[in-house]
Design a protein around this motif. Sequence first.
Motif, mmCIF file in Angstrom:
data_model
loop_
_atom_site.group_PDB
_atom_site.id
_atom_site.type_symbol
_atom_site.label_atom_id
_atom_site.label_comp_id
_atom_site.label_asym_id
_atom_site.label_seq_id
_atom_site.Cartn_x
_atom_site.Cartn_y
_atom_site.Cartn_z
ATOM 1 N N GLY A 8 30.974 13.550 -6.238
ATOM 2 C CA GLY A 8 31.985 14.832 -6.546
ATOM 3 C C GLY A 8 31.321 16.090 -6.578
ATOM 4 N N GLY A 9 31.996 17.358 -5.646
ATOM 5 C CA GLY A 9 31.645 18.669 -5.562
ATOM 6 C C GLY A 9 32.861 18.792 -6.185
ATOM 7 N N ALA A 10 32.070 20.337 -5.784
ATOM 8 C CA ALA A 10 32.733 21.714 -6.801
ATOM 9 C C ALA A 10 34.061 21.680 -6.814
ATOM 10 C CB ALA A 10 32.341 22.927 -6.221
ATOM 11 N N THR A 11 34.784 21.062 -4.303
ATOM 12 C CA THR A 11 35.988 21.572 -4.230
ATOM 13 C C THR A 11 37.131 19.958 -4.077
ATOM 14 O OG1 THR A 11 35.242 23.017 -2.891
ATOM 15 C CG2 THR A 11 37.145 22.300 -2.796
ATOM 16 N N HIS A 12 35.679 19.572 -3.959
ATOM 17 C CA HIS A 12 36.909 17.726 -4.034
ATOM 18 C C HIS A 12 35.643 16.056 -3.907
ATOM 19 C CE1 HIS A 12 35.171 18.204 0.285
ATOM 20 N NE2 HIS A 12 34.879 16.354 -0.192
ATOM 21 N N SER A 13 36.077 15.280 -4.202
ATOM 22 C CA SER A 13 35.591 13.947 -4.946
ATOM 23 C C SER A 13 35.766 12.740 -4.079
ATOM 24 C CB SER A 13 35.617 13.863 -6.238
ATOM 25 O OG SER A 13 35.146 15.156 -7.107
ATOM 26 N N ASN A 14 35.288 12.174 -4.026
ATOM 27 C CA ASN A 14 35.652 10.500 -3.895
ATOM 28 C C ASN A 14 34.696 9.703 -4.288
ATOM 29 O OD1 ASN A 14 36.380 10.781 -0.527
ATOM 30 N ND2 ASN A 14 34.674 12.460 -0.506
ATOM 31 N N LEU A 15 35.537 8.413 -4.591
ATOM 32 C CA LEU A 15 35.071 7.110 -5.153
ATOM 33 C C LEU A 15 35.537 5.749 -4.830
ATOM 34 C CD1 LEU A 15 35.718 6.755 -9.732
ATOM 35 C CD2 LEU A 15 36.462 4.173 -7.002
ATOM 36 N N VAL A 16 34.388 4.770 -4.287
ATOM 37 C CA VAL A 16 34.333 3.667 -3.717
ATOM 38 C C VAL A 16 34.508 3.108 -5.011
ATOM 39 C CG1 VAL A 16 33.873 4.975 -1.752
ATOM 40 C CG2 VAL A 16 32.491 4.006 -3.527
ATOM 41 N N ILE A 17 34.462 1.692 -4.748
ATOM 42 C CA ILE A 17 34.635 0.770 -5.434
ATOM 43 C C ILE A 17 34.121 -0.977 -4.516
ATOM 44 C CG2 ILE A 17 34.890 -1.485 -6.972
ATOM 45 C CD1 ILE A 17 37.670 0.844 -7.799
ATOM 46 N N CYS A 18 32.627 -1.476 -4.260
ATOM 47 C CA CYS A 18 32.324 -1.850 -3.465
ATOM 48 C C CYS A 18 32.040 -3.467 -4.507
ATOM 49 C CB CYS A 18 30.849 -1.774 -3.308
ATOM 50 S SG CYS A 18 30.736 -0.632 -2.694
ATOM 51 N N ASP A 19 31.819 -4.687 -3.996
ATOM 52 C CA ASP A 19 31.507 -6.389 -4.730
ATOM 53 C C ASP A 19 30.204 -6.695 -4.156
ATOM 54 O OD1 ASP A 19 31.201 -7.015 -2.112
ATOM 55 O OD2 ASP A 19 32.875 -7.685 -1.717
ATOM 56 N N GLU A 20 29.976 -7.268 -4.883
ATOM 57 C CA GLU A 20 28.272 -7.887 -5.191
ATOM 58 C C GLU A 20 27.981 -8.031 -3.220
ATOM 59 O OE1 GLU A 20 30.966 -12.211 -5.113
ATOM 60 O OE2 GLU A 20 30.684 -9.481 -5.840
ATOM 61 N N THR A 21 28.676 -8.313 -2.338
ATOM 62 C CA THR A 21 28.114 -7.902 -0.923
ATOM 63 C C THR A 21 27.589 -6.407 -0.532
ATOM 64 O OG1 THR A 21 30.520 -8.490 0.487
ATOM 65 C CG2 THR A 21 29.152 -10.131 -1.150
ATOM 66 N N GLY A 22 28.237 -5.321 -0.965
ATOM 67 C CA GLY A 22 27.660 -4.026 -0.313
ATOM 68 C C GLY A 22 29.884 -3.850 0.495
#
Length: 656
Positions: A8-22
């Motif tokens: 999370g930055g001041a301008t934009h954000s990224n979100l990821v979801i990983c499983d147990e293998t990465g």
Amino acid sequence: MYFGGVEGGATHSNLVICDETGKVVGRTKGPGTNHWTLGIDECAKRIIDMLHLAKDDANIPRDRPLDSLGLTLSGCEQESSNSELAARVKERDAAAAKAIYVASDTAGSLFTGAPDGGMVLIAGTGSNALLRTADGQQHGCGGWGYLLGDEGGAYWIAHKAVKTVFDDVDGLQPSPHPTDRVWEVIREHFNADTRADLLPHAYKHFDKSMFAGVTAKLSPLAYKGDSLSRHIFSLAGAALASHVAALAVRSDAPRLRVVCVGSVWKSWDILKPGVLRQLRERQVKKELELVRLRVSSAMGAAWLAAKHVNYELPRDDSAFCTVFYTYYPEETVNGNGDMGRREKFNFIADVVAVSAPSVVYIEIKDGRRLDLFSGQPVTLSNGSGFIVKEDGLILTNAHVVVNKPNAIVNVRLFDGSMHTGFVEDVDLKSDLATLRIPVKGLPVMKLGSSSDIQPGEWVVAMGSPLALSNTVTAGVVSSTQRASEELGLRGKDMVYIQTDAPITFGNSGGPLVNLDGEAIGINSMKVTSGISFAIPIDYVKEFLAKRTTKSPQVSRRYLGITMLSLTPNILMELRMRNPEMPTDIEHGILVWKVIIGSPAYNGGLQPGDIVVSINSNPVRTASDIYTLLENTTGNLRVEIVRGRQRLTLTITPEMH
């Protein structure tokens, strides 16, 4: 198992979801998530909105909580507010995650690029730095926001640019470089006509991200060679290097990995001079490995989330980052800790770095004749010039561009692009000309003054950095008082700059530059080793001011040479520098350039020839040649000295 991570930055954000293998199974992007600027409620809402979209992308039901969610966000340096944010996310969506871990955005980047310890240096909208030692200790530097910090970040750079312009106009602090092009970028970005129009953007309607957006437009300007924007980016590089210097002393490791995150690092080439200068001045003696992330630091946040619940999420370090620069202190610092001589005395390279982007390569081709092998037009001549207006106006010597009809003028810029130019104004007597190419926003050479030049002053003669005959030569001013009559120019009350900086065909028409990176003359001719001449820039300014008023075209007989009158003083200098010069030459003119395809070229005249008589009339100055051309018709019988031989050539002048 599923683990989520948010960058999370001041301008934009990224979100990821990983499983147990990465493996990444879901991802999404969103707006800024700095709770200090948004408030905790709005920040929590944005995180949940992104989480829902990422769960949809991963085909995970929204009501199924992740095993752990890591939030590495801008502004999350305070433990109490971090706990409050985690609690607010759970209040708004109980199914968000079983566990929530909150840390600063620096932590997410650090664990993405250097999980075993190192440093992260963020330079996005704002700036921040964090060091994690091998034994797990953490030390921070910066990250205090736009009122108390952000040194080297995009907002800081934008603010520095605006403030520099304001202070220069007010006379409060003169700018070290011209502000015109930077001010134009600022005006366009804010849609402003005056400085007063910027005040709402700085106060009532202040938007940090929007203000910082100026930096993205200053970077291309700097890469084109604008001296002020390059100066500001160099200052930003020094500010970022100060973060490194402050934290490096807290690590015992001889080598540190520095994870460089944020949009400002895309301008590394123009940050680099300031970074290296500051590292030397602060005597940073550790080897530094600067790396860029190949994946979002949301991956580091997910890794931290898994670690928070005691799960080791698999990772591939080589896939996560790449090295883009390695700093070796022994290259620039000697055993005493002082700056090395190479850097300390590299003032010529500094001048070239500032001036080179505005220097161009000029090539004249004959549109009527083709090369038998390549099928391309035959090259008649070449030389250099430099840009004096960002709308494509280029200054050069007249002898570089004056040629026979149907000539094609090609101009190659610093970035390697080739453009067709059109000659606009020519002054044959002063050997000055302007041409124009259809390109806007070009880097401009700053014009200095030739009135205060002193003998012994260091100067740099520059040609096009991209020509095959590339030359950058240095020397000192030998004399500032060579009269125009000595160079064969009639009717001009002008003196010439004599320098021992070699001026060759490659840099004829290019600038003669002082140590402030200002053009103080135009390289015109080299007589012999140690004797070169340049047209003073003050006369050039008069030529540019009068160029809009063209004189009527006058037909005159044309030879196609550039020449120098051999006065007694010049002859004496030539004999001192060249003992092999014939001793029986008492007068004449020295031919230093012959234009390919010209009458002189077709008649056999060569550079270095000394013309002693024409049609049995003695030639003592270049004025004698002008008089003979104007008062005679037909062929000219030219007596020359070439080496130790005396030859007679027949030349048929053309009307020009």
